[in-house]
Design an enzyme around this catalytic site. Structure first.
Site, PDB file in Angstrom:
ATOM      1  N   GLN A 114      -3.221   3.152  -3.218  1.00  0.00           N
ATOM      2  CA  GLN A 114      -2.376   2.770  -4.024  1.00  0.00           C
ATOM      3  C   GLN A 114      -2.267   1.155  -3.566  1.00  0.00           C
ATOM      4  O   GLN A 114      -1.496   1.154  -2.495  1.00  0.00           O
ATOM      5  CB  GLN A 114      -0.971   3.513  -4.262  1.00  0.00           C
ATOM      6  CG  GLN A 114      -1.308   4.626  -4.765  1.00  0.00           C
ATOM      7  CD  GLN A 114      -1.373   4.501  -6.494  1.00  0.00           C
ATOM      8  OE1 GLN A 114      -0.375   4.276  -7.143  1.00  0.00           O
ATOM      9  NE2 GLN A 114      -2.674   4.754  -6.911  1.00  0.00           N
ATOM     10  N   ARG A 174       1.407  14.624 -12.372  1.00  0.00           N
ATOM     11  CA  ARG A 174       0.592  13.767 -11.912  1.00  0.00           C
ATOM     12  C   ARG A 174      -0.190  13.951 -10.501  1.00  0.00           C
ATOM     13  O   ARG A 174      -0.112  15.030 -10.002  1.00  0.00           O
ATOM     14  CB  ARG A 174       1.433  12.039 -11.535  1.00  0.00           C
ATOM     15  CG  ARG A 174       2.627  12.485 -10.395  1.00  0.00           C
ATOM     16  CD  ARG A 174       3.406  10.929 -10.351  1.00  0.00           C
ATOM     17  NE  ARG A 174       4.483  11.125  -9.693  1.00  0.00           N
ATOM     18  CZ  ARG A 174       5.679  11.432 -10.179  1.00  0.00           C
ATOM     19  NH1 ARG A 174       5.732  11.405 -11.428  1.00  0.00           N
ATOM     20  NH2 ARG A 174       6.808  11.443  -9.437  1.00  0.00           N
ATOM     21  N   ASP A 175      -0.899  13.028 -10.410  1.00  0.00           N
ATOM     22  CA  ASP A 175      -1.749  13.124  -9.051  1.00  0.00           C
ATOM     23  C   ASP A 175      -3.053  14.188  -8.915  1.00  0.00           C
ATOM     24  O   ASP A 175      -2.815  14.899  -8.095  1.00  0.00           O
ATOM     25  CB  ASP A 175      -0.911  13.122  -7.640  1.00  0.00           C
ATOM     26  CG  ASP A 175       0.045  12.226  -7.803  1.00  0.00           C
ATOM     27  OD1 ASP A 175       0.121  11.108  -8.329  1.00  0.00           O
ATOM     28  OD2 ASP A 175       1.498  12.504  -7.238  1.00  0.00           O
ATOM     29  N   TYR A 183      -1.973   5.313 -11.221  1.00  0.00           N
ATOM     30  CA  TYR A 183      -1.545   5.950  -9.934  1.00  0.00           C
ATOM     31  C   TYR A 183      -2.504   6.936  -9.341  1.00  0.00           C
ATOM     32  O   TYR A 183      -3.660   6.846  -9.437  1.00  0.00           O
ATOM     33  CB  TYR A 183      -0.297   6.964 -10.632  1.00  0.00           C
ATOM     34  CG  TYR A 183       1.039   6.266 -10.578  1.00  0.00           C
ATOM     35  CD1 TYR A 183       1.235   4.866 -10.419  1.00  0.00           C
ATOM     36  CD2 TYR A 183       2.200   6.782 -10.887  1.00  0.00           C
ATOM     37  CE1 TYR A 183       2.484   4.121 -10.292  1.00  0.00           C
ATOM     38  CE2 TYR A 183       3.511   6.172 -10.804  1.00  0.00           C
ATOM     39  CZ  TYR A 183       3.306   4.738 -10.792  1.00  0.00           C
ATOM     40  OH  TYR A 183       4.894   4.088 -10.645  1.00  0.00           O
ATOM     41  N   SER A 184      -1.818   7.621  -8.176  1.00  0.00           N
ATOM     42  CA  SER A 184      -2.756   8.694  -7.534  1.00  0.00           C
ATOM     43  C   SER A 184      -3.694   9.430  -8.128  1.00  0.00           C
ATOM     44  O   SER A 184      -3.570   9.859  -9.415  1.00  0.00           O
ATOM     45  CB  SER A 184      -1.767   9.327  -6.360  1.00  0.00           C
ATOM     46  OG  SER A 184      -1.330   8.384  -5.569  1.00  0.00           O
ATOM     47  N   LEU A 190       1.091  -1.104  -0.009  1.00  0.00           N
ATOM     48  CA  LEU A 190      -0.141   0.026  -0.061  1.00  0.00           C
ATOM     49  C   LEU A 190       0.883   1.289   0.027  1.00  0.00           C
ATOM     50  O   LEU A 190       1.910   1.113   0.677  1.00  0.00           O
ATOM     51  CB  LEU A 190      -0.811  -0.086   1.020  1.00  0.00           C
ATOM     52  CG  LEU A 190      -1.727   1.379   1.560  1.00  0.00           C
ATOM     53  CD1 LEU A 190      -2.874   0.931   2.655  1.00  0.00           C
ATOM     54  CD2 LEU A 190      -0.907   2.321   2.513  1.00  0.00           C
ATOM     55  N   ASN A 191       0.385   2.290  -0.774  1.00  0.00           N
ATOM     56  CA  ASN A 191       1.203   3.576  -0.492  1.00  0.00           C
ATOM     57  C   ASN A 191       0.075   4.786  -0.582  1.00  0.00           C
ATOM     58  O   ASN A 191      -0.777   4.621   0.570  1.00  0.00           O
ATOM     59  CB  ASN A 191       2.233   3.891  -1.186  1.00  0.00           C
ATOM     60  CG  ASN A 191       2.092   3.865  -2.831  1.00  0.00           C
ATOM     61  OD1 ASN A 191       1.700   2.865  -3.391  1.00  0.00           O
ATOM     62  ND2 ASN A 191       2.512   5.152  -3.767  1.00  0.00           N
ATOM     63  N   ASP A 192      -0.036   5.690  -1.208  1.00  0.00           N
ATOM     64  CA  ASP A 192      -0.961   6.900  -0.970  1.00  0.00           C
ATOM     65  C   ASP A 192      -2.416   6.659  -1.087  1.00  0.00           C
ATOM     66  O   ASP A 192      -2.946   5.508  -1.709  1.00  0.00           O
ATOM     67  CB  ASP A 192      -0.767   7.827  -2.267  1.00  0.00           C
ATOM     68  CG  ASP A 192       0.530   8.066  -2.963  1.00  0.00           C
ATOM     69  OD1 ASP A 192       1.386   7.582  -2.343  1.00  0.00           O
ATOM     70  OD2 ASP A 192       0.686   8.683  -3.812  1.00  0.00           O
TER      71      ASP A 192
END
Ligand code: FRU
Length: 456
Positions: free
Chosen positions: A49, A161-162, A93-94, A31-33
């Protein structure tokens, strides 16, 4: 793994050592963001994520999904998106989520890494803004690419990104984190009338804040604007910017595109905090959830060998303090998890089951020691609050973190099975870390104040 093996693996992980009680963790893998934080159709939605099964973070990333009517009791659903179109071939992605007319709109970055001899900064990487909708938070519509690298301003490198989307009056706004060709971090601002067609309206940045800004977020509190972002490439000092990458906010008054950013303040002074996102809940609270983790190049996590890695922070309510700085405090729902309370006399040592919470109102210097291996101390003469591991395994490679604090009037320390979050002075200063005790108890020594210790 086939389905049966996946379910067996998750069952094993559920009962594994260091599995947290009230922090969102992946069912397996990495897991990340936090992503797409929202309240929709009577439920909170927390996406993240997620790389299923493999805990090392080197396998394809998509969005996992937790949901529930109460942020402290969320249920895992599934991976709602994984890479499956050319525009997100190397990662979903995020990004963020927002409701419009009864539908939840999700915006994320489709990451593409081309094969070849590229520097992956000026060439070789694609970063697309992709849109999907969902009627139930779980099943998403076909992926629609809204912006590609060729659509971003000419000064951008491939790193853009994001997307974080919000509404301002009748207009939809979006921020994207970016790296310029001159290696400066910045935020791109966009506007839209229909959530589909986006127009670039300006860039925000501040000199001296690194080469790339990730995971931007913009919000207002009591009429004041704040731009949150994660700068990469800042220099490191003894009492600030101590992590590999940082995460903080700038006061940003007026129209975001025209604003002069104020002084950067870090969200969390601990070892493990990055990529937070905020959202407004139905009660009007500005709630922040961060990744209680960090890029693994400097220190690790003992759970990796057991099949999963990382968790999110406890949801924190963000409010504006008198000094113009933001405070973060565990949402009120957290208090309902507490069970018994014990007095811990000044100078005493006692063993407690994890999770535990320590509350106190010190008046001078103090130290809190866990298992003789982690010390938290306040030195009033030096105006320094310090978190220091003296054991390699207990901290899994973590050493020392400092925060400048003039005075500690109150402390709240929440220890789950393998994480600690410290809130000083009502959340004016926060410090978070992972830790890896031998069992599910901790021996606690407190010197300098009488504490209240809660169990759960
Ligand atoms: C931040 C980040 C984001 C990116 C995501 C990929 O931790 O690097 O910029 O979208 O992670 O997982």
């Amino acid at each position: 793994m086939d389905n049966k093996e996946i379910m067996e693996n998750r069952e094993r992980i559920k009962n594994a050592k260091w599995r947290q009680r009230f922090h969102i963790e992946p069912p397996d893998g990495w897991l990340n963001d936090p992503n797409g934080l929202s309240f929709y159709k009577g439920e909170y939605h927390v996406y993240f994520q997620y790389s299923p099964i493999a805990a090392d973070g080197h396998t394809p990333r998509g969005w996992g999904h937790y949901h529930g009517a109460d942020l402290m009791h969320m249920a895992y659903d599934k991976a709602v998106m994984m890479p499956d179109i050319p525009e997100d071939s190397h990662g979903v992605y995020s990004g963020s989520a927002i409701e419009n007319d009864g539908v939840l709109h999700i915006f994320y970055t489709g990451n593409v890494k081309m094969e070849g001899d590229y520097d992956y900064v000026t060439a070789g990487r694609g970063a697309n803004v992709i849109h999907v909708t969902t009627a139930d938070g779980s099943e998403v519509s076909e992926k629609q690419v809204l912006l590609r690298n060729s659509d971003y301003p000419d000064f951008c490198s491939c790193h853009v990104r994001d997307p974080k989307v919000w509404k301002e009056g009748e207009v939809w706004k979006m921020v994207l984190g970016a790296r310029t060709l001159g290696n400066e971090g910045c935020v791109l601002v966009y506007e839209s009338a229909d959530l589909i067609n986006w127009k670039y309206t300006g860039k925000v940045y501040k000199e001296g804040y690194g080469y790339m800004w990730e995971c931007p977020d913009y919000f207002e509190l009591d009429g004041k604007g704040f731009l949150s972002t994660c700068p990469q490439g800042l220099p490191h000092y003894e009492t600030k910017w101590q992590n590999l990458n940082e995460s903080g906010y700038f006061p940003a008054d007026g129209r975001l595109e025209d604003s002069r950013l104020g002084e950067f303040a870090e969200w969390d002074m601990g070892f493990d905090f990055y990529a937070p996102q905020t959202f407004l809940d139905p009660q009007g609270r500005r709630i922040l959830i961060g990744w209680l983790g960090m890029d693994n190049r400097v220190y690790g996590n003992a759970t990796t060998e057991l099949g999963w890695q990382h968790c999110l922070t406890i949801p924190r309510e963000v409010t504006l303090g008198e000094n113009g700085r933001l405070r973060q405090y565990p949402i009120a729902e957290f208090d309902a998890l507490r069970k018994g309370e014990r007095r811990h006399a000044d100078g005493c040592t006692a063993k407690y089951a994890l999770p535990l919470e320590i509350c106190g109102e010190p008046t001078a210097d103090f130290t809190i020691t866990l298992d003789g291996k982690l010390e938290l101390r306040f030195d009033k003469a030096k105006q320094l609050f310090t978190m220091e591991f003296s054991d390699e395994k207990y901290g899994c490679g973590r050493g020392t973190r400092n925060a400048v604090v003039a005075n500690v009037r109150s402390i709240r320390l929440i220890a789950d099975l393998s994480s600690i979050e410290v809130y000083l002075n009502g959340g004016e200063t926060v410090m978070s870390t992972r830790f890896y005790p031998d069992g599910d108890c901790a021996e606690l020594e407190i010197k300098g104040f009488e504490a209240q210790v809660w169990d759960f």
